[in-house]
Design a protein around this motif. Structure first.
Motif, PDB file in Angstrom:
ATOM      1  N   ILE A   1     -12.928 -35.782  38.443  1.00 30.86           N
ATOM      2  CA  ILE A   1     -13.138 -36.423  40.164  1.00 30.86           C
ATOM      3  C   ILE A   1     -12.184 -37.139  40.113  1.00 30.86           C
ATOM      4  N   ASP A   2     -12.730 -37.582  41.784  1.00 28.64           N
ATOM      5  CA  ASP A   2     -11.529 -38.341  42.836  1.00 28.64           C
ATOM      6  C   ASP A   2     -11.986 -40.128  42.301  1.00 28.64           C
TER       7      ASP A   2
ATOM      8  N   GLY B   1     -15.908 -35.835  43.870  1.00 31.74           N
ATOM      9  CA  GLY B   1     -14.725 -35.066  43.820  1.00 31.74           C
ATOM     10  C   GLY B   1     -14.564 -34.000  44.554  1.00 31.74           C
TER      11      GLY B   1
END
Length: 816
Positions: free
Chosen positions: A306-307, A333
């Motif tokens: 995930i971001d 993400g």
């Protein structure tokens, strides 16, 4: 008089009913501009009974008749108290104003240090006290999880994404929506037990939610957080003992709440790529409790997949302590063109800070789910859901639930299978091709074509191919049957096996199996090289590392869980074993100076049989015990959590002479202690395996029954903790005693993260040692170091026989 008593009785009964009846209070929490305040806390003052607003600011929960003071609060906003009288369902909309945090009265030291640092030092000094002040508690927990696709490619592997994932025309939609309620119990230091009371999953009324309160536990009083969950390293708390080394702090202001001062402090990473949080924390003066937190992690922090992950915690006071009222995880993400986002929210209420747990209450079962939890109807959820659904979530429930029955019909499933089962050569070349019949719970899987082709000097160009039939039964019981054929063009030998397994108890992981036929197998029962690896080495490098023998056999086995953490297996194997010789010396690339060796690893220039043809009847018993095993009990199975403590393996093998013409006579025992990925905090993780074994007698034993080791003669290999880098595949197998040890540490980027170029590659450093002692190799040691990324690893190692370095070089591996 009797009528008077009856009247009084009816009067008191009516009053009792009126005051015990529960009503529903609902409304919307907004700010001064009319914007919704997501996940605001709403609770009854002086209690821990309440709820959280949803992402749109709407809230609702059940409440008794009477007069109460309601408290509305959110991170960064002034708490609002309202006195209300409940005599029926009520709507109470509330406006909360942003908290005014000021710097008036703040003293700047002569050094110019921000006042936040002294507040943080006080919080650090009191960290351990606050960590230990909660001995035990119970609470009710509501969890909602939502995962959404907000952007996706049109197709992947030729398949329409909109239809595959049931998205709208913009390729957006909810993939997962689930709610659950449970009771949660905790006892210091890390004992937990949760019992799910209700569960609902969109489009799957018979499914059980995977929500788990323990997954939402984040305690900033711990030095390290989220170990082994989002990254191979843990993350440093903003008030950890060594937090000043990782964070800078800025006091954004202070405010007074109920006569106490609350400090709003920004936490800032000192270095961009350290495993730390960013955001805001709120600390109460005098006691130095953390009373709210709104922090986040980014890809720079080292999180995987995930971001961004945002973590919000709101606390309420219970007696002398502050406990979470709601915890919210929001994430987003992008992977392979798929953009996703979602959240998990947990609402905690009805805390009991002095519970009395019966003996044996904490027994390793961290979550119990019974069959009744998914039987609650929509009316139950309407009255008991503490966080209202958003319009999108409500529509998702309605749409998916309305078509659920249709999706389980034979007509629908048949139409679906006609599309999914459509044959194409691309489906079977490198991956399995499966014919599914979900209505009758059966499938037929065909092995891929290309990986089935192999070449070796015993069989020449060969092919091994199998088909697996699986039939599902009730309660996750199933059986499978697999025929497999193998043929070599050079030796012109066709062999075949038939394997059948019946998995009759998913909770106990129990099965029985039978396997019989004939086949050609590696002399090392732990394997030497993959078929592809050996084929490539033989054809292009003129090195035929793998050695084979033929086995005609029948095997019967059974396995099952005996106790929590204790797994037992028993097998009986009867076989006729025959040594083989090379039948071809063909190679595509003839390398000068390289020659093929015979199929006898102890006589490389002489193709004489290594052992005579013999029969063997062997009984093998194994016990496998994991200390402190935690697990989740579901109605249809038992799920083991990743082990926090080592696993002990004990094996006994008996070769029985005389029975059915068996020629073997030996007794073998072994013991092994091992554990994978033990967290070392910021230093990564390490794994180990230590074992020893002995043939108590070896009156009649042949090479295939020796104790073998996972060696390696090639530059390329498959990864395994117990694999030596330079040990010969066959030379050091033993029919006596042995001791073996492997230790490996993965620094998880602790060093490479500090080098800008290497940081972008996200390389993980590995350092390991392997050891073997047996009659021929008394003191053999390997030391290696290297780097890995995903499924690829490159290492350089040294092999020592005693104090003498006998080999060194690079080794490359690939795979899981």
């Amino acid at each position: 008089m009797k009528n008077t008593y009856l009247t009084i009785l009816l009067l008191f009964t009516g009053l009792s009913y009126a005051f015990s009846q529960q009503y529903k209070i609902s409304g919307t929490v907004t700010d001064a501009s009319g914007q919704a305040v997501p996940f605001a806390s709403v609770y009854i003052k002086g209690t821990t009974k309440g709820t959280s607003a949803n992402i749109d600011g709407n809230y609702a929960f059940a409440i008794d008749a009477g007069t109460f003071t309601m408290v509305y609060k959110a991170i960064g906003y002034q708490a609002v108290e309202k006195k209300i009288t409940i005599s029926g369902d009520a709507i109470e909309n509330t406006v909360i104003k942003e908290e005014a945090y000021t710097l008036s009265g703040v003293t700047i030291t002569n050094s110019g240090e921000d006042p936040a640092y002294e507040i943080i030092r006080q919080a650090i000094r009191n960290r351990r006290k606050h960590l230990l002040e909660i001995k035990a508690y119970t609470s009710n927990v509501y969890i909602k999880g939502v995962q959404k696709i907000v952007g996706a490619p049109k197709k992947i592997f030729g398949r329409d994404i909109q239809k595959l994932l049931d998205l709208d025309t913009n390729r957006r939609g909810i993939l997962y929506l689930s709610e659950s309620t449970s009771t949660f119990a905790y006892h210091r230091p890390n004992l937990i037990h949760e019992e799910m009371l209700s569960s609902k999953t969109a489009g799957r009324n018979n499914a059980f939610s995977f929500n788990k309160a323990s997954d939402l536990m984040v305690n900033f009083y711990q030095n390290l957080l989220l170990e082994g969950k989002l990254s191979s390293r843990a993350f440093v708390s903003p008030i950890a003992d060594n937090a000043l080394f990782y964070y800078r702090y800025k006091l954004l202001g202070s405010t007074t709440e109920n006569g106490t001062t609350i400090n709003k402090i920004q936490v800032i990473p000192r270095r961009e790529n350290d495993p730390v949080f960013r955001g805001i924390i709120y600390i109460k003066e005098d006691t130095w409790h953390l009373v709210n937190a709104e922090v986040y992690l980014t890809a720079n922090s080292g999180i995987n997949l995930i971001d961004t992950l945002k973590i919000s915690q709101q606390f309420l006071k219970t007696e002398k302590n502050y406990m979470p009222s709601n915890i919210n995880f929001q994430f987003n993400g992008q992977v392979l063109g798929f953009k996703f986002e979602g959240y998990y929210v947990g609402v905690y209420s009805n805390y009991n800070m002095q519970p009395n747990f019966p003996k044996g209450y904490f027994n390793g079962e961290i979550l119990k789910i019974t069959r009744s939890v998914n039987k609650k109807d929509s009316l139950f959820w309407l009255n008991n859901r503490p966080i209202p659904l958003t319009a999108e979530e409500s529509a998702d429930y309605i749409r998916k639930d309305s078509i659920e029955a249709r999706k389980t019909s034979k007509h629908y499933l048949d139409s679906l299978e006609r599309v999914n089962n459509k044959f194409s050569i691309s489906k079977i070349l490198v991956t399995k091709y499966t014919l599914n019949d979900r209505f009758y719970a059966r499938r037929l899987s065909f092995d891929p074509i290309l990986p089935a082709i192999f070449y070796n000097t015993v069989e020449g160009l060969g092919y091994i191919y199998g088909v697996t039939y699986t039939k599902g039964l009730k309660d996750r019981r199933y059986y499978n049957i697999r025929p497999e054929l193998r043929y070599g063009l050079s030796n012109k030998v066709l062999t075949g096996t038939l394997t059948a397994n019946y998995y009759y108890n998913a909770v106990k992981r129990a099965n029985v199996g039978v396997r019989f036929g004939s086949g050609i197998y590696d002399l090392n029962d732990l394997g030497s090289m993959s078929l592809l690896g050996n084929s490539m080495n033989t054809l292009f490098f003129k090195t035929n590392y793998s050695k084979f023998y033929q086995k005609e056999f029948m095997n019967v086995s059974t396995q099952r869980e005996l106790l929590t953490g204790l797994y037992g297996s028993l097998s009986v194997d009867y076989s006729r074993n025959k040594a083989l010789v090379n039948t071809t010396l063909y190679t595509i690339r003839d390398i000068k100076g390289e020659v093929f060796t015979s199929n006898n690893p102890f006589s490389p220039e002489d193709d004489s049989p290594q052992f005579p043809t013999y029969k063997a009847l062997i009984v093998t018993a194994n016990l496998n015990y994991t200390f402190g095993q935690r697990y989740v009990t579901r109605p249809d199975r038992k799920i083991y959590e990743p082990a926090a403590y080592p696993t002990l393996d004990f094996t006994y093998k008996k070769g029985i002479r005389g029975a059915f013409g068996s020629d073997v006579n030996y007794d073998f025992v072994s013991m092994e202690l091992h554990q994978d990925e033990i967290s070392a905090g910021l230093w990564g993780k390490f794994s180990f395996s230590v074992g020893a074994g002995k043939f108590l007698n070896a009156h009649a034993i042949f090479y295939p029954e020796y104790r073998h080791f996972m060696g390696n003669n090639s530059l390329f290999s498959l990864p395994s903790l117990k694999k030596f880098l330079f040990l010969d595949f066959y030379q050091y197998s033993t029919n006596a005693q042995y001791a073996e040890a492997h230790v490996e540490h993965n620094f998880s980027g602790f060093l490479t993260n500090k080098v800008p170029f290497l940081r972008k590659l996200k390389l993980e450093e590995v350092l390991g040692v392997s050891y073997l002692s047996q009659p021929i190799k008394r003191n053999y040691t390997e030391v290696y170091f290297g780097f890995q990324r995903l499924i690829f690893r490159a290492a350089y190692g040294f092999a020592y026989d005693g104090n003498k370095c006998v080999q060194q070089g690079f080794r490359l591996s690939y795979g899981f």
